[in-house]
Motif scaffolding. Structure first.
Motif, mmCIF file in Angstrom:
data_model
loop_
_atom_site.group_PDB
_atom_site.id
_atom_site.type_symbol
_atom_site.label_atom_id
_atom_site.label_comp_id
_atom_site.label_asym_id
_atom_site.label_seq_id
_atom_site.Cartn_x
_atom_site.Cartn_y
_atom_site.Cartn_z
ATOM 1 N N GLU A 303 -25.905 40.000 91.557
ATOM 2 C CA GLU A 303 -26.484 40.531 90.317
ATOM 3 C C GLU A 303 -27.509 41.615 90.651
ATOM 4 O OE1 GLU A 303 -25.699 40.042 87.282
ATOM 5 O OE2 GLU A 303 -24.791 38.061 87.018
ATOM 6 N N GLN A 304 -28.339 41.366 91.659
ATOM 7 C CA GLN A 304 -29.342 42.353 92.055
ATOM 8 C C GLN A 304 -28.682 43.609 92.606
ATOM 9 O OE1 GLN A 304 -32.503 42.716 91.779
ATOM 10 N NE2 GLN A 304 -32.903 44.390 93.218
ATOM 11 N N GLN A 305 -27.694 43.410 93.483
ATOM 12 C CA GLN A 305 -27.049 44.551 94.116
ATOM 13 C C GLN A 305 -26.307 45.404 93.088
ATOM 14 O OE1 GLN A 305 -27.870 44.944 97.106
ATOM 15 N NE2 GLN A 305 -26.677 46.738 97.706
ATOM 16 N N LEU A 306 -25.703 44.742 92.120
ATOM 17 C CA LEU A 306 -24.977 45.484 91.083
ATOM 18 C C LEU A 306 -25.949 46.286 90.224
ATOM 19 C CD1 LEU A 306 -22.003 45.754 90.281
ATOM 20 C CD2 LEU A 306 -22.395 44.001 88.533
ATOM 21 N N SER A 307 -27.168 45.775 90.060
ATOM 22 C CA SER A 307 -28.143 46.505 89.253
ATOM 23 C C SER A 307 -28.590 47.795 89.931
ATOM 24 C CB SER A 307 -29.355 45.611 88.961
ATOM 25 O OG SER A 307 -30.120 45.388 90.134
ATOM 26 N N VAL A 308 -28.574 47.819 91.286
ATOM 27 C CA VAL A 308 -28.982 49.035 92.003
ATOM 28 C C VAL A 308 -27.786 49.860 92.457
ATOM 29 C CG1 VAL A 308 -31.123 47.971 92.786
ATOM 30 C CG2 VAL A 308 -29.106 47.855 94.239
ATOM 31 N N ASP A 309 -26.586 49.260 92.410
ATOM 32 C CA ASP A 309 -25.385 49.968 92.867
ATOM 33 C C ASP A 309 -24.240 49.658 91.898
ATOM 34 O OD1 ASP A 309 -23.606 51.416 94.364
ATOM 35 O OD2 ASP A 309 -23.508 50.001 96.043
ATOM 36 N N PRO A 310 -24.379 50.090 90.634
ATOM 37 C CA PRO A 310 -23.413 49.691 89.602
ATOM 38 C C PRO A 310 -21.993 50.179 89.863
ATOM 39 C CG PRO A 310 -24.891 51.401 88.780
ATOM 40 C CD PRO A 310 -25.449 50.957 90.084
ATOM 41 N N GLY A 311 -21.802 51.126 90.740
ATOM 42 C CA GLY A 311 -20.466 51.622 91.021
ATOM 43 C C GLY A 311 -19.752 50.853 92.121
ATOM 44 N N ASN A 312 -20.384 49.849 92.682
ATOM 45 C CA ASN A 312 -19.780 49.089 93.782
ATOM 46 C C ASN A 312 -18.757 48.101 93.235
ATOM 47 O OD1 ASN A 312 -19.237 47.288 95.955
ATOM 48 N ND2 ASN A 312 -21.181 47.886 96.909
ATOM 49 N N GLY A 313 -17.485 48.500 93.295
ATOM 50 C CA GLY A 313 -16.418 47.648 92.764
ATOM 51 C C GLY A 313 -16.262 46.343 93.509
ATOM 52 N N TYR A 314 -16.565 46.357 94.806
ATOM 53 C CA TYR A 314 -16.463 45.145 95.623
ATOM 54 C C TYR A 314 -17.392 44.065 95.063
ATOM 55 C CZ TYR A 314 -17.002 42.160 99.783
ATOM 56 O OH TYR A 314 -17.073 41.102 100.646
ATOM 57 N N ILE A 315 -18.620 44.458 94.743
ATOM 58 C CA ILE A 315 -19.583 43.488 94.209
ATOM 59 C C ILE A 315 -19.148 43.019 92.830
ATOM 60 C CG2 ILE A 315 -21.987 43.129 93.541
ATOM 61 C CD1 ILE A 315 -22.722 45.371 95.496
ATOM 62 N N ARG A 316 -18.735 43.955 91.999
ATOM 63 C CA ARG A 316 -18.343 43.599 90.631
ATOM 64 C C ARG A 316 -17.171 42.624 90.636
ATOM 65 N NH1 ARG A 316 -19.813 45.807 86.060
ATOM 66 N NH2 ARG A 316 -20.709 47.624 87.104
ATOM 67 N N ASP A 317 -16.195 42.865 91.523
ATOM 68 C CA ASP A 317 -15.042 41.969 91.590
ATOM 69 C C ASP A 317 -15.436 40.575 92.066
ATOM 70 O OD1 ASP A 317 -13.436 44.020 90.752
ATOM 71 O OD2 ASP A 317 -12.675 44.533 92.747
ATOM 72 N N ASN A 318 -16.391 40.522 92.979
ATOM 73 C CA ASN A 318 -16.779 39.235 93.551
ATOM 74 C C ASN A 318 -17.690 38.420 92.639
ATOM 75 O OD1 ASN A 318 -15.340 39.471 95.877
ATOM 76 N ND2 ASN A 318 -17.049 40.124 97.149
ATOM 77 N N LEU A 319 -18.396 39.092 91.737
ATOM 78 C CA LEU A 319 -19.429 38.399 90.971
ATOM 79 C C LEU A 319 -18.854 37.257 90.129
ATOM 80 C CD1 LEU A 319 -22.385 38.189 90.267
ATOM 81 C CD2 LEU A 319 -22.047 39.930 88.494
ATOM 82 N N SER A 320 -17.695 37.476 89.511
ATOM 83 C CA SER A 320 -17.144 36.429 88.650
ATOM 84 C C SER A 320 -16.793 35.188 89.448
ATOM 85 C CB SER A 320 -15.910 36.946 87.898
ATOM 86 O OG SER A 320 -14.895 37.312 88.818
ATOM 87 N N HIS A 321 -16.238 35.377 90.636
ATOM 88 C CA HIS A 321 -15.893 34.154 91.376
ATOM 89 C C HIS A 321 -17.122 33.560 92.069
ATOM 90 C CE1 HIS A 321 -14.764 36.215 95.402
ATOM 91 N NE2 HIS A 321 -15.503 35.207 95.783
ATOM 92 N N GLU A 322 -18.181 34.340 92.245
ATOM 93 C CA GLU A 322 -19.420 33.739 92.747
ATOM 94 C C GLU A 322 -20.081 32.875 91.669
ATOM 95 O OE1 GLU A 322 -21.316 37.259 94.147
ATOM 96 O OE2 GLU A 322 -20.429 37.106 96.152
ATOM 97 N N TRP A 323 -19.996 33.314 90.426
ATOM 98 C CA TRP A 323 -20.472 32.447 89.339
ATOM 99 C C TRP A 323 -19.601 31.194 89.243
ATOM 100 C CZ3 TRP A 323 -24.837 31.743 87.212
ATOM 101 C CH2 TRP A 323 -25.732 32.799 86.987
#
Length: 968
Positions: A303-323
């Motif tokens: 969540e923190q990394q996505l807030s500073v790097d909103p274009g990072n698709g790797y993080i965005r894809d992983n966030l749902s399965h991390e939740w």
């Protein structure tokens, strides 16, 4: 490294390096050119390099990573390679350096090049089998074992993933979440984790650990049998010196993404790790708190990394399965997971004695009847366990008017089973239900506070344990402090009694079998409070029973599955294991009426109580049953032989053909199975049943090409002429040698191939050719006849022919050994010249009465119509799978004799044998029994009881759809 640096790093975006810049770095420093593919990372930049010299991984990280920590990673890779571990090697630059310090557009960066390990990660694998879960645990243990002796100055680093810093990192990152239930849940869970972990910290051994052995960082490939084989471990970016158990906690946290909501799915990994690299009890107790903390850190970091790097698709894809990982990790009590983890590692949990007085002092133990409500209970008949409230009804009946009756703690209750459901049923009772006949006083067994939770129910919270009661009348006000022996209330009906050692936990009344042992540690038996025996006897160990079978029962008599469920009961189209799970039976073509049919029980019991003997005695049942069978046969047939099985029926049919024709030579069809006796095995050529079948036929057997319209030498319904040429060739060869043909045996629908229909007109012409040569035509209807096809009662009706001999068995007796041969008088009497025929149990009074009852029930319950109507729906639903999934090649058969053929290629029809085995095993996990058939074992042989419903069909097809959507 100070904590401030850690917090700074946790907020950094990935380095800003274009592909063109990366290519220049490769060319200038490594002399490589080629193409790049981004691999994704949270805070580093990784590219796969495809060059003429091979594949590599280019790793770029921020310059504030110290040289020492990166060199530690390189040293660890070399250290592990020397010890035979599958890890990548570091590639030196042209300068000889393994680590480059570069400045790109004002960005200080560190650059490295590593070998690329071919294969794939398991991150997106929808289902992970327990064996694969265990492999990941074993891999983690191997790496930890190897790293136990590894030291390097760069291991002493401050890293955001180090669980020792989790509380500080969570406190720092938690503001990224908006206030609300989600944030409150996360903070509560991590506080509980810290509370559980704190007393154990000083007991946790430390060493160098990888700290990221996950489904993402282990590389795998499938072998020819579609089994996953490890290729290597990558990404040593989190290497450091910390608690050893932290490594396994990271692996297990990643596995929660594949747990389908069940956190206990990690247990095979824990067990496999512990077996190879034994853990201390403190480490085992620390494991779950570390997993929960890891899940929280994953979520907050992303969540923190996505807030500073909103274009990072790797993080965005992983966030749902991390939740998802976090949700699974917080779905059960900490104490339950600790109990399960400690148990699977083989540590005995101490049973703390309860200091308690009698709960029901006025109840005499001698007046209490223990009521069996388990799977084998004689109280359950004809599906009455499906009635709502049946357990309580039985308790009232057994108590009578003056006594009392109790259910059993720790029993798997049959009433709690469910059908057509992929989930384990909650069958294991963590409580006791007590029926008393008159008003009975209830008193507090220990000091505590009474908390009322609903009308007639509540909890007495004590220092050691809580007592949960339901069915209590006249209880004190909520919040009342009680002392031992003080009146708690009264009951004059059913009182449910349950204990729980975890404060503020409302325990479930029933739990699934896989969680039973762990829950028992939290919810012990109330026997000490009751003063009489109320505990169920433990089940027979299924594995030990299987070992006893293997030690005494000839092993050529195989069983389904490597680890088969222990089945002792059935009902309709379901088989029920000893833990109360109902499995949909989709392969049992013997029990045509379904399992446990009350008519079968009553008919057999009545006849056994009268007489059961052999057919040489004179009794009515044999005449009545023979007449009923002839009513079903073609008009030209007027004689019946009764035997015990399909093998006997086919063996007898061969003898009849020999006697009537005067010859010995038989035509049979390749890939068919007709039985296990010497004669029927001789005419069987299914290599799935006998791998030596094609090379061991006697010279009187002449197999013809299998008329398989789907994958045979000639394809399509109009291929009769091509297949009949082989029949002509065999007949001509016999005639040339002046050998008399005895007969031709064939299943009118190709059974072992999954119910494939023969080419149009095949039997008409084949029968004519055989009869012209003086042979007889035998229709083997053992598997496909007797109404199972739905559209036809006999399989030969589909071909528009009448055979000379019909053989049948399987469903004739709904499980009773019963088979028959129907033929014409002149053929039957030809056998008399060779002596009498006799089958000791064939046509016994019991078998005949059961055979008659089967025919009656099939008519009365409309099972032939059901096979036709539901069978049409069934085939249409299976056909939709063929339209959807490339692996599903074709649907064969009709009614309740269907086959789903799995292939890897629709042009070559390459059999998907390994995938079919995997599918069948996966279906068993989902509560369905299914097995493969065909010479390549790539066809689902679907032949359920004929009482199967549309609902069961939907469950079955939906489950196949689900599994085919997973990566087989």
């Amino acid at each position: 490294m100070p904590l401030s640096t850690l917090l700074h790093r946790s907020s950094q975006p990935c380095p800003d390096v274009s592909e063109q810049q990366a290519l220049r770095v490769l060319q200038e420093h490594y002399g490589l050119s080629g193409s790049l593919q981004p691999l994704g990372s949270q805070q580093d930049l990784n590219f796969r390099v495809d060059s003429a010299q091979g594949r590599y991984v280019l790793k770029i990280c921020h310059g504030d990573y110290t040289v020492a920590e990166l060199e530690a990673q390189h040293a660890a890779l070399s250290y592990l390679l020397e010890r035979g571990l599958p890890v990548p090697a570091v590639i030196a630059a042209g300068s000889g350096e393994q680590l480059l310090a570069l400045d790109l557009d004002g960005q200080p960066l560190r650059v490295r090049l590593l070998d690329y390990i071919e294969g794939q990660s398991l991150t997106r694998l929808k289902y992970m089998a327990p064996q694969l879960v265990a492999e990941l645990g074993r891999l983690c243990a191997r790496i930890d074992q190897a790293l136990a002796g590894f030291t390097h100055p760069g291991l002493e680093r401050t890293l955001q993933w180090d669980p020792r810093h989790a509380p500080a990192l969570i406190a720092h990152l938690s503001p990224v979440l908006t206030d609300g239930p989600r944030k409150a849940q996360l903070l509560a869970a991590t506080a509980k984790a810290e509370q559980c972990l704190q007393p154990l910290i000083e007991q946790l051994p430390t060493q160098a650990v990888h700290l990221d052995i996950t489904d993402d960082n282990a590389v795998w490939q499938r072998d020819e049998q579609r089994q996953w084989q490890l290729q290597g471990v990558i990404d040593f970016g989190d290497l450091l010196h910390t608690w050893r158990i932290a490594d396994l906690s990271v692996t297990c946290a990643a596995l929660l993404h594949h747990a389908e909501g069940d956190p206990l799915r990690i247990l095979p990994a824990v067990q496999a790790y512990h077996a190879l690299n034994p853990l201390t009890e403190a480490e085992l107790k620390a494991l779950w708190p570390l997993i929960v903390a890891r899940a929280a850190v994953l979520v907050l970091s992303s969540e923190q990394q996505l807030s500073v790097d909103p274009g990072n698709g790797y993080i965005r894809d992983n966030l749902s399965h991390e939740w998802e990982i976090f949700d699974v990790a917080t779905s059960v009590p900490f104490e339950l997971m600790e109990s399960a983890i400690v148990q699977v590692a083989g540590f005995d949990q101490p049973i703390l004695p309860l200091q308690a007085s009698q709960l029901l002092p006025g109840l005499q133990a001698s007046t209490v009847t223990r009521v069996d409500l388990g799977v084998l209970s004689s109280h359950f008949q004809a599906g009455n366990w499906e009635q709502p409230g049946i357990d309580q009804q039985l308790l009232r009946e057994q108590a009578g008017t003056q006594g009392a009756a109790c259910s059993l703690y720790g029993q798997y209750r049959l009433s709690q089973t469910h059908i057509d459901n992929p989930q384990e049923p909650r069958t294991f009772a963590l409580h006791v239900e007590l029926q008393v006949a008159a008003t009975t006083e209830v008193q507090a067994p220990w000091a505590g506070v009474w908390v009322q939770t609903a009308e007639g129910q509540g909890c007495l919270k004590g220092e050691q344990c809580s007592l949960w009661l339901r069915g209590l009348e006249d209880a004190p006000d909520s919040g009342t402090q009680l002392i031992p022996g003080q009146r708690l209330g009264q009951t004059d009906g059913i009182l449910r009694i349950q204990l729980c050692r975890v404060a503020d936990l409302y325990p479930p009344s029933f739990v699934v079998p896989s969680r039973a042992a762990a829950w028992q540690a939290l919810c012990p038996s109330p026997q000490a409070l009751l003063g009489f025996a109320c505990e169920a006897e433990p089940l027979v160990d299924a594995q030990q029973l299987l070992e006893r079978r293997d030690a005494s029962f000839a092993r050529s008599q195989k069983h389904y599955y490597e680890q088969p469920p222990h089945i002792e009961r059935g009902w309709r189209n379901y088989l029920i294991d000893m833990q109360g799970r109902s499995y949909l039976d989709m392969l049992n073509n013997v029990a045509v009426l379904g399992h446990g049919h009350p008519r079968m029980a009553s008919e057999s019991a009545r006849q056994w109580s009268l007489v059961n003997t052999n057919s040489r005695f004179h009794y009515a049942a044999i005449a009545e049953f023979s007449e009923r069978l002839l009513e079903l046969a073609p008009d030209s047939m007027d004689r019946v032989f009764l035997v015990n099985s399909g093998t006997e029926a086919n063996d007898l049919a061969i003898r009849l053909a020999w006697a009537y024709s005067g010859g010995r030579d038989m035509l049979s069809v390749l890939e068919a199975y007709h039985g296990w006796s010497v004669a029927t095995d001789a005419i069987s050529t299914s290599i799935a049943d006998n791998p030596q079948a094609l090379s061991s036929r006697p010279d009187w057997v002449h197999p013809v090409i299998a008329p398989n319209t789907y994958r045979g030498a000639y394809r399509g319904e109009d291929s009769s002429a091509e297949y009949l040429r082989d029949v002509d060739a065999k007949l001509q060869a016999l005639a040339a040698e002046q050998r008399q043909l005895a007969g031709f045996i064939c299943e009118p629908v190709y059974g072992n191939a999954g119910g494939i229909s023969l080419p149009t007109g095949y039997l008409q012409q084949a029968y004519a050719k055989v009869r012209a040569a003086g042979g007889v035509c035998i229709a083997d209807e053992v598997q496909v006849g007797y109404g199972r096809l739905g559209e036809y009662f006999w399989g030969f009706e589909q071909q528009g022919v009448v055979p000379d001999i019909i053989t049948m068995a399987k469903g004739m007796g709904n499980g009773q050994p019963l088979g028959a041969v129907i033929t014409r008088r002149e053929i039957a009497e030809a056998l008399e010249a060779e002596g009498y025929f006799f089958s000791s149990a064939g046509g016994s009074p019991v078998s005949c009465r059961i055979g008659i009852a089967v025919l009656d029930v099939m008519k009365e319950e409309g099972l032939w119509d059901n096979a036709r109507d539901v069978g049409r729906y069934f085939k249409a639903r299976l056909q939709a799978l063929v339209d959807k999934h490339p692996l599903a090649g074709a649907v064969h058969g009709s009614g309740f004799y269907l086959g789903l053929e799995l292939i890897r290629d629709r042009s070559s029809l390459e059999p998907a044998s390994a995938e079919t085995t995997t599918l069948c095993n996966r279906l068993r996990d989902l509560g369905i029994f299914m097995q493969p058939t065909g010479d390549y074992l790539n066809i689902l042989k679907i032949k359920p009881p004929m009482c199967t419903t549309r609902e069961s069909v939907d469950f079955f097809v939906d489950s196949i759809d689900r599994v085919l959507s997973e990566e087989l």
